[in-house]
Design a protein around this motif. Structure first.
Motif, short mmCIF file in Angstrom:
data_model
loop_
_atom_site.label_atom_id
_atom_site.label_comp_id
_atom_site.label_asym_id
_atom_site.label_seq_id
_atom_site.Cartn_x
_atom_site.Cartn_y
_atom_site.Cartn_z
N TYR A 148 18.75 55.23 35.12
CA TYR A 148 19.20 53.93 35.63
C TYR A 148 20.48 54.11 36.46
O TYR A 148 21.43 54.74 36.00
N VAL A 149 20.46 53.55 37.67
CA VAL A 149 21.63 53.63 38.54
C VAL A 149 22.12 52.21 38.82
O VAL A 149 21.41 51.40 39.39
N SER A 150 23.33 51.95 38.36
CA SER A 150 23.91 50.63 38.57
C SER A 150 24.79 50.70 39.82
O SER A 150 25.38 51.73 40.12
N PRO A 151 24.87 49.61 40.59
CA PRO A 151 25.67 49.68 41.82
C PRO A 151 27.16 49.50 41.54
O PRO A 151 27.55 48.89 40.53
N PRO A 169 33.59 43.16 30.76
CA PRO A 169 34.33 43.49 29.52
C PRO A 169 33.48 43.32 28.26
O PRO A 169 33.59 44.12 27.33
N LEU A 170 32.64 42.28 28.26
CA LEU A 170 31.84 42.02 27.06
C LEU A 170 30.76 43.10 26.88
O LEU A 170 30.58 43.63 25.77
N THR A 171 30.06 43.43 27.95
CA THR A 171 29.01 44.46 27.88
C THR A 171 29.62 45.79 27.45
O THR A 171 29.05 46.51 26.62
N ARG A 172 30.78 46.08 28.02
CA ARG A 172 31.46 47.34 27.70
C ARG A 172 31.88 47.39 26.23
O ARG A 172 31.66 48.39 25.54
N VAL A 179 29.89 50.29 32.48
CA VAL A 179 29.14 50.02 33.70
C VAL A 179 29.85 48.85 34.39
O VAL A 179 29.80 47.71 33.94
N ARG A 180 30.53 49.16 35.50
CA ARG A 180 31.48 48.22 36.09
C ARG A 180 30.83 46.95 36.65
O ARG A 180 31.40 45.88 36.59
N GLN A 181 29.64 47.10 37.24
CA GLN A 181 28.99 45.88 37.78
C GLN A 181 27.56 45.76 37.23
O GLN A 181 26.58 46.11 37.90
N PRO A 182 27.47 45.26 36.01
CA PRO A 182 26.14 45.24 35.36
C PRO A 182 25.16 44.24 35.97
O PRO A 182 23.98 44.29 35.67
N VAL A 227 22.32 56.57 31.95
CA VAL A 227 22.81 55.55 32.90
C VAL A 227 23.96 56.12 33.73
O VAL A 227 24.80 56.86 33.22
N CYS A 228 23.98 55.78 35.03
CA CYS A 228 25.11 56.15 35.88
C CYS A 228 25.36 55.03 36.87
O CYS A 228 24.66 54.01 36.83
#
Lengths: 414, 236
Positions: A148-151, A169-172, A179-182, A227-228
């Protein structure tokens, strides 16, 4: 699936790479997106067999015709060589509940049928997509073994406030991956992950309508896929009125995050700290247009919420939190400040109320909007003079508060 | 003479015995009905209470604001307990009526027949009131949140108006269903709401022409100003 579409897929049999473009009335921009995708595939994956699928929601403005029409007549004008395999384009309407999720389902199904190794999905209203996006979204999957590649976009310091103040912040804090921009909208993923997405029983739920982005990211992290993230530069959409749809946008995103929280509670309760994920791409600064913000209106909305919505909030919040909110609503515009720990406490308290169902869920989420605007106003006030880097440090500090206060969430969640 | 007395007394006694012999089975039937009725009521109350607990009725009631209203009204029972008790007393009431009916006393027969023919109306009225109240709470809250998010200063007033409009509407429907002063109710409702609308129309269109003009101009200007000053934040 349309019979004609199925026949086309049977003829193709299999592919290495699949690009999905969901669309709905995007004739103004989709031509540019298709050209960028084709150029990117030809440039970075010239030996791979690639298919482009346009999964359309019933456009009436000629979007489908535009996708069929667009061609790169002479690759020599942009590339040194032609691709080995011609890039095939297929336009198909999707079926099921109208929404981005149903469109993605068609793309996942195609991935499964054609046994694609690597896939990417890009929005059809992009103005800033370049051929390099294909490499950045596909190579980590195609060659590096990621699923998975997140932008990762360059954005104005005041943009993406729902992402910066809630979703990231919540996902993290919950799932332990930074993952900065989920909910970026453009993703790369493996064929294996696409097959796994298809096995989930969500295609008749809200995920099919909205919330597909956070669902995909959360599932990839929570179910242990590799994930990256890839730095894509600036993301510029086709123009739309940004103030007009805050309510539905806010409730849809937050309800998706809270819903997933309920589903994965046994998992996140055991996660204690977060880890960075590998990041690809060359990071560079881009010039972004200034973003005008009406602070007075945002603070006014927060005060009105405190005055009129307290009877709903009291069912959700602890008495001391209510008092805290009341005290900051009395501050003047100049002194107004919405502390980070109060904000984190609110996000956690509302998630618990959402989970327990103590207030009607749609009412609960809509009643959060004045609180959100209060927090955004405070954030904008604090960072008027800050650089992008300083703002990023503030977001990092908010994330740490989310992680530090996680025991409070676990204790109250029950 | 003594023979006449004896015959009269024996006849009277036989008559009494005959009446007792007729009444006694009815009395026993009544006692049986009451015992079975009370036991049935208790069993139903217990089962219903457990069922409501299992489906988390108390939590749903809390969400709808029913618990808050009950505590405001000084009722210490939980909504699940209240509903199960309500059904207990309904069954007890029906049992009592059936019991009295079993005595076959002519005076009560007519009353009971009337009561049973009226009972469906009573239930329908109660259901109309409960549903009306729940809708009023839900829509009142929805209006409040929507008005606050639209930054209307009079959000609470709007919310209360919506709530009371629906409560009064459901009360009117319930009374109409019960057949209590039907014509008066409909006339009162029409006059009240028609009057309010007419009063507003006159006040706004005639008495407050300038005010209305100012108001509309202000709305137009505020909308223009909002468009000019709107945030350009992309929230996602």
């Amino acid at each position: 699936m349309e019979p004609s579409f199925q026949i086309q897929l049977e003829k193709i049999q299999e592919t290495d790479i699949l690009i999905g473009i969901p669309s709905y009335n995007n004739v103004r921009t989709i031509g540019h997106v298709v050209r960028a995708v084709m150029a990117g595939l030809a440039k970075y994956f010239p030996k791979a067999k690639a298919i482009l699928i346009n999964s359309d929601g019933g456009s009436t403005d000629g979007t489908q015709e535009e996708v069929k029409r667009v061609q790169i007549e002479d690759y020599k004008t942009i590339l040194t060589s032609h691709p080995v395999h011609p890039i095939q384009k297929i336009v198909t309407p999707y079926h099921g509940i109208p929404g981005k999720g149903s469109s993605f389902r068609t793309i996942f199904e195609t991935t499964q049928i054609l046994n694609a190794k690597a896939c990417a999905v890009v929005d059809s209203d992009l103005r800033s997509i370049t051929p390099e996006w294909m490499e950045l979204l596909l190579r980590p999957v195609y060659e590096e073994g990621f699923d998975y590649v997140s932008p990762l976009y360059a954005r104005h310091k005041f943009d993406g406030t729902i992402t910066n103040s809630i979703v990231y912040p919540l996902t993290r804090a919950l799932y332990g991956k930074r993952v900065r921009q989920p909910i970026g909208g453009d993703f790369g993923f493996s064929g294996k992950l696409a097959k796994h997405y298809l096995t989930q029983e969500v295609w008749e739920s809200d995920v099919a309508r909205f919330g597909i982005d956070i669902w995909m990211t959360t599932l990839a992290i929570a179910e242990g896929y590799k994930v990256c993230q890839s730095y894509l530069g600036a993301k510029i959409h086709d123009a739309k009125d940004p103030g007009s749809d805050l309510g539905p946008m806010f409730t849809q995103v937050v309800s998706s995050v809270y819903g997933l929280m309920g589903h994965y509670q046994p998992l996140w309760k055991g996660v204690e700290e977060s880890q960075p994920v590998p990041t690809f791409g060359f990071h560079y600064e881009v010039g972004l247009e200034p973003v005008p913000v009406n602070l007075e209106r945002m603070i006014g909305s927060f005060r009105l919420g405190v005055k009129d919505l307290m009877e709903i909030w009291r069912k959700v919040l602890l008495p001391e939190t209510v008092l805290w909110l009341d005290s900051i609503s009395r501050l003047s515009d100049e002194a107004f400040s919405f502390p980070q720990d109060l904000w984190v406490r609110l996000i956690y308290d509302f998630s618990i109320a959402y989970h327990k169902g103590s207030v009607h869920r749609e009412h609960l989420l809509k009643s959060m909007i004045p609180l959100y605007l209060g927090r955004v106003a405070s954030f904008v006030k604090e960072n008027q003079e800050s650089s992008v880097k300083e703002v990023e440090e503030k977001i990092e500090s908010l994330c740490k508060v989310f992680e530090e206060m996680k025991p409070y969430l676990i204790e109250r969640w029950g | 003479m003594s023979e006449i007395w004896r015959t009269a007394i024996v006849a009277s006694f036989n008559k009494f015995l005959g009446k007792v012999a007729t009444f006694l089975p009815n009395l026993l039937a009544m006692i049986t009905i009451l015992i079975i009725g009370f036991i049935t009521a208790w069993v139903i109350k217990t089962l219903l209470f457990r069922f409501l607990k299992a489906i988390q009725f108390d939590r749903v009631s809390e969400r709808w604001g029913l618990t808050h209203i009950l505590s405001k009204g000084g009722l210490a029972y939980s909504p699940a307990s209240l509903v199960s008790r309500f059904f207990y007393w309904v069954i007890v009431l029906i049992t009592l009526i059936l019991g009295i009916n079993a005595l076959e006393v002519a005076a009560t027969q007519n009353f009971i027949a009337q009561f049973f023919s009226y009972l469906p109306n009573l239930f329908a009225a109660v259901i109309i009131l409960v549903i009306g109240y729940l809708i009023a709470i839900f829509l009142g809250q929805a209006a409040l949140i929507a008005a606050v998010n639209a930054q209307m200063e009079s959000a609470k007033l709007l919310s209360r108006s919506v709530r009371w409009f629906i409560i009064i509407l459901s009360l009117t429907m319930a009374l109409y269903h019960l057949g209590i002063a039907e014509k008066v109710i409909v006339a009162a409702f029409s006059i009240t709401f028609g009057g309010i609308v007419l009063a507003l129309a006159i006040a706004f269109g005639w008495g407050g022409r300038d005010l209305a003009k100012d108001f509309l101009e202000r709305i137009y200007r505020t909308k223009q100003k909002k468009d000019e000053e709107s945030d350009r934040i992309s929230h996602i």
